[in-house]
Every structure is written in C-alpha cells, then in structure tokens.
Design a protein around this motif. Structure first.
Motif, PDB file in Angstrom:
ATOM      1  N   ASN A 177       0.827  -1.219   0.000  1.00 53.15           N
ATOM      2  CA  ASN A 177       0.000   0.000   0.000  1.00 53.15           C
ATOM      3  C   ASN A 177       0.855   1.260   0.000  1.00 53.15           C
ATOM      4  N   ARG A 178       1.951   1.199   0.717  1.00 52.89           N
ATOM      5  CA  ARG A 178       2.838   2.363   0.800  1.00 52.89           C
ATOM      6  C   ARG A 178       3.487   2.669  -0.554  1.00 52.89           C
ATOM      7  N   LEU A 179       3.783   1.614  -1.327  1.00 51.09           N
ATOM      8  CA  LEU A 179       4.435   1.793  -2.622  1.00 51.09           C
ATOM      9  C   LEU A 179       3.438   1.900  -3.777  1.00 51.09           C
ATOM     10  N   GLY A 180       2.143   1.767  -3.470  1.00 56.83           N
ATOM     11  CA  GLY A 180       1.132   1.862  -4.520  1.00 56.83           C
ATOM     12  C   GLY A 180       1.020   0.619  -5.377  1.00 56.83           C
ATOM     13  N   ILE A 181       1.449  -0.536  -4.855  1.00 53.32           N
ATOM     14  CA  ILE A 181       1.347  -1.796  -5.594  1.00 53.32           C
ATOM     15  C   ILE A 181      -0.044  -2.381  -5.339  1.00 53.32           C
ATOM     16  N   PRO A 182      -0.803  -2.734  -6.381  1.00 54.37           N
ATOM     17  CA  PRO A 182      -2.144  -3.298  -6.168  1.00 54.37           C
ATOM     18  C   PRO A 182      -2.102  -4.636  -5.423  1.00 54.37           C
ATOM     19  N   VAL A 183      -3.020  -4.800  -4.475  1.00 51.56           N
ATOM     20  CA  VAL A 183      -3.056  -6.007  -3.631  1.00 51.56           C
ATOM     21  C   VAL A 183      -4.304  -6.824  -3.955  1.00 51.56           C
ATOM     22  N   PHE A 184      -4.093  -8.115  -4.253  1.00 53.20           N
ATOM     23  CA  PHE A 184      -5.176  -9.079  -4.432  1.00 53.20           C
ATOM     24  C   PHE A 184      -5.154  -9.982  -3.201  1.00 53.20           C
ATOM     25  N   GLY A 185      -6.324 -10.261  -2.639  1.00 56.03           N
ATOM     26  CA  GLY A 185      -6.293 -11.059  -1.421  1.00 56.03           C
ATOM     27  C   GLY A 185      -7.538 -11.880  -1.167  1.00 56.03           C
ATOM     28  N   MET A 186      -7.313 -13.066  -0.562  1.00 54.43           N
ATOM     29  CA  MET A 186      -8.417 -13.861  -0.027  1.00 54.43           C
ATOM     30  C   MET A 186      -8.742 -13.281   1.345  1.00 54.43           C
ATOM     31  N   VAL A 187      -9.946 -12.736   1.478  1.00 50.69           N
ATOM     32  CA  VAL A 187     -10.310 -12.018   2.706  1.00 50.69           C
ATOM     33  C   VAL A 187     -11.416 -12.780   3.428  1.00 50.69           C
ATOM     34  N   ASP A 188     -11.145 -13.130   4.684  1.00 47.93           N
ATOM     35  CA  ASP A 188     -12.142 -13.836   5.505  1.00 47.93           C
ATOM     36  C   ASP A 188     -12.955 -12.813   6.300  1.00 47.93           C
ATOM     37  N   THR A 189     -13.939 -13.301   7.051  1.00 46.78           N
ATOM     38  CA  THR A 189     -14.872 -12.397   7.756  1.00 46.78           C
ATOM     39  C   THR A 189     -14.228 -11.647   8.914  1.00 46.78           C
ATOM     40  N   ASN A 190     -13.005 -12.050   9.318  1.00 45.94           N
ATOM     41  CA  ASN A 190     -12.333 -11.364  10.438  1.00 45.94           C
ATOM     42  C   ASN A 190     -11.306 -10.344   9.955  1.00 45.94           C
TER      43      ASN A 190
END
Length: 293
Positions: A177-190
């Motif tokens: 996020n600091r470098l502006g690189i796009p992040v793809f992620g598996m996001v759970d409910t927590n």
C-alpha cells in the motif's frame, strides 16, 4: 479461464467464515447470513469478485509483469508453492522479510550473496576453504535459499501482490500500500477489506478453498502468458513481412539511381573521342614525305 461454479465453491468450503464475535464490520457486504454462531460468506459475490481479480491478473501477466504470491500459513504453503511455481511467478512461503518491498535493494544484495556462494562452489574456491569456513558458508547458503530462494529471479519490484491471509500478512500488505502496488487477497470475515484493492471473500483457513482459488487465479495468469507469446510471434512475422516488402523497393531505387549516373557520365566520356577524330583525318590527308635515297 473458467470461473468456479457455485457448487464447486460450496464443496470447497469457501463459504465458511469465522465466529460471529471475531468478525470485522467492514466485511458486512460480503456476509450472507449467520448460523450457529458462524458467519456464512455470500458465494455469488465471491464468484463475481474472483472473476474480476482473474481478469486483472491476466492483463498484468499479458504485459510481462510479475505477481508476488505471499502465504506463510501452514495450510497454504505447499499449495501456493506448487501453483505459483507452475506459472513461473515468485512467491514467499516462509517468514516475510521485513522491508522486502520498501527496502528492496537490500534484499537484492542478499540474493546476490547467494549467487556468489554458488559461483564459489563451481569455480573451486569453496574447496580451498577450511572445514569450519565451509560449514559456515553452507549454513548461510541454506538459510538464504529457504527465505529468498523463490524470489531469486525477481530483479525489480512486483507489479501486484497476491495474499492468502490479509491479517497474517499485514506487513506485506502495508508495504504494498505504501508503494502503490495493487493487492489481491483472499479475505475472511475477520479481516479488513479496505487495505486490499481486489477483494476475494472466501475461507482462507481450509486447504481445499485455497487450492480452488489459487488454481483459478494461476490459470488466468497462464492464459495471459500464452497470449503474450502469441502476440510476440505475430509481431515478429509482421516485422519480417514489412522488411521483405521494403527490400525490393530499395533495390529498385538504387538501380534507377545507378542508371541515371551512368547516363550522365556517358557524354563526358565520349567527348575526347570526337576531338581525336579530326586529328586522325588530318594525318591521313597529308602525303608522306619521299624517303631520301
């Protein structure tokens, strides 16, 4: 690329979230219901988000850029290593080295150190070391290989980051996020989806769920790489065709220029002959002098 069906996602247990008391309110749009104190993820939204993420990753791979996969939890290690290795993408499955993105030149120095040790072993310098030095160098090489071996081919910052557990890999996500690189992620409910650019709401604790998502993502990346190869071949053929068309034209132009040069030079070469002819006729007209007896 084929997006998994609702039944496939259900069978892979992608719908299971965490306990209700552990939830993150920001995940409310992706939660379908709550049963027996456990949140259930809306799989229709998982399908849509997975397709969106796959299209974006496909375009990144098609442009020849790298995607870094991060998964240090036990259930995901082997799955990520196998899937990412199959499409020749870098991955981190051991401890995340702090500053790997924000302090990338230092990480590259460590990788170069590993390369120099390999060079020592090949050129015979390693054999000249003492027994203790050999042991120290071997241990250092093994440690570097364990932590950085999978990113040895990463010569510059990755164009995207794929994270399996956003909470566990929060340092990697913060650096991206600091470098502006796009992040793809598996996001759970927590987890907090606000730190991720391409959210894939799914169960990030079950190996079946991780395997299904990873296989779909890597298939999309593979398609992008194949399309890139086809484009390269087509461009090469087009360039060769253009060169073939241009060559005869150039030869014709040169030939015409040579003809013009010869034609221009021809009258100049004939001029001396015309002047020499009257002299020859004068010599023939004069009678020869009688020879003295």
């Amino acid at each position: 690329m084929q997006t998994p069906s609702f039944d496939q996602l259900l069978e892979a247990t992608c719908h299971f979230g965490h306990l209700k008391r552990k939830w993150n309110p920001a995940m409310a749009p992706y939660i379908f219901m709550e049963r027996n104190g456990i949140h259930i993820i809306d799989l229709y939204k998982t399908q849509a988000k997975l397709e969106e993420a796959c299209n974006a990753l496909k375009n990144i791979a098609k442009s020849g850029k790298k995607v870094l996969f991060v998964a240090t939890k036990k259930q995901a290690k082997q799955v990520v290593a196998d899937r990412a290795g199959a499409v020749n993408m870098p991955y981190v499955i051991e401890r995340w080295p702090g500053g790997m993105l924000t302090n990338f030149p230092t990480i590259r120095k460590a990788v170069k150190k590993m390369t120099s040790i390999d060079k020592m072993m090949k050129d015979g310098t390693f054999d000249n070391l003492s027994k203790r030095e050999k042991l120290q160098v071997t241990r250092q090489r093994a440690k570097l290989e364990k932590n950085l071996g999978s990113i040895a081919d990463l010569n510059r910052l990755p164009s995207a980051l794929f994270v399996v557990d956003v909470m566990k890999e929060h340092i990697a996500v913060a650096e991206a996020n600091r470098l502006g690189i796009p992040v793809f992620g598996m996001v759970d409910t927590n987890s907090d989806p606000s730190t991720v650019d391409f959210v894939i709401p799914a169960n990030d604790d079950a190996s079946k769920s991780i395997d299904l998502i990873m296989s779909t993502v890597c298939e999309a990346i593979n398609e992008g790489l194949e399309e890139r190869k086809v484009e390269k071949v087509d461009n090469k053929d087009a360039e060769e065709g253009e060169e073939g068309e241009n060559k005869p034209r150039r030869a014709r132009v040169r030939r015409n220029a040579a003809v013009k040069e010869v034609a221009a030079a021809a009258p100049v070469a004939e001029a001396p002959k015309a002047e020499a002819e009257p002299e020859a006729s004068k010599a023939e007209a004069e009678p020869e002098a009688p020879k003295a007896e």
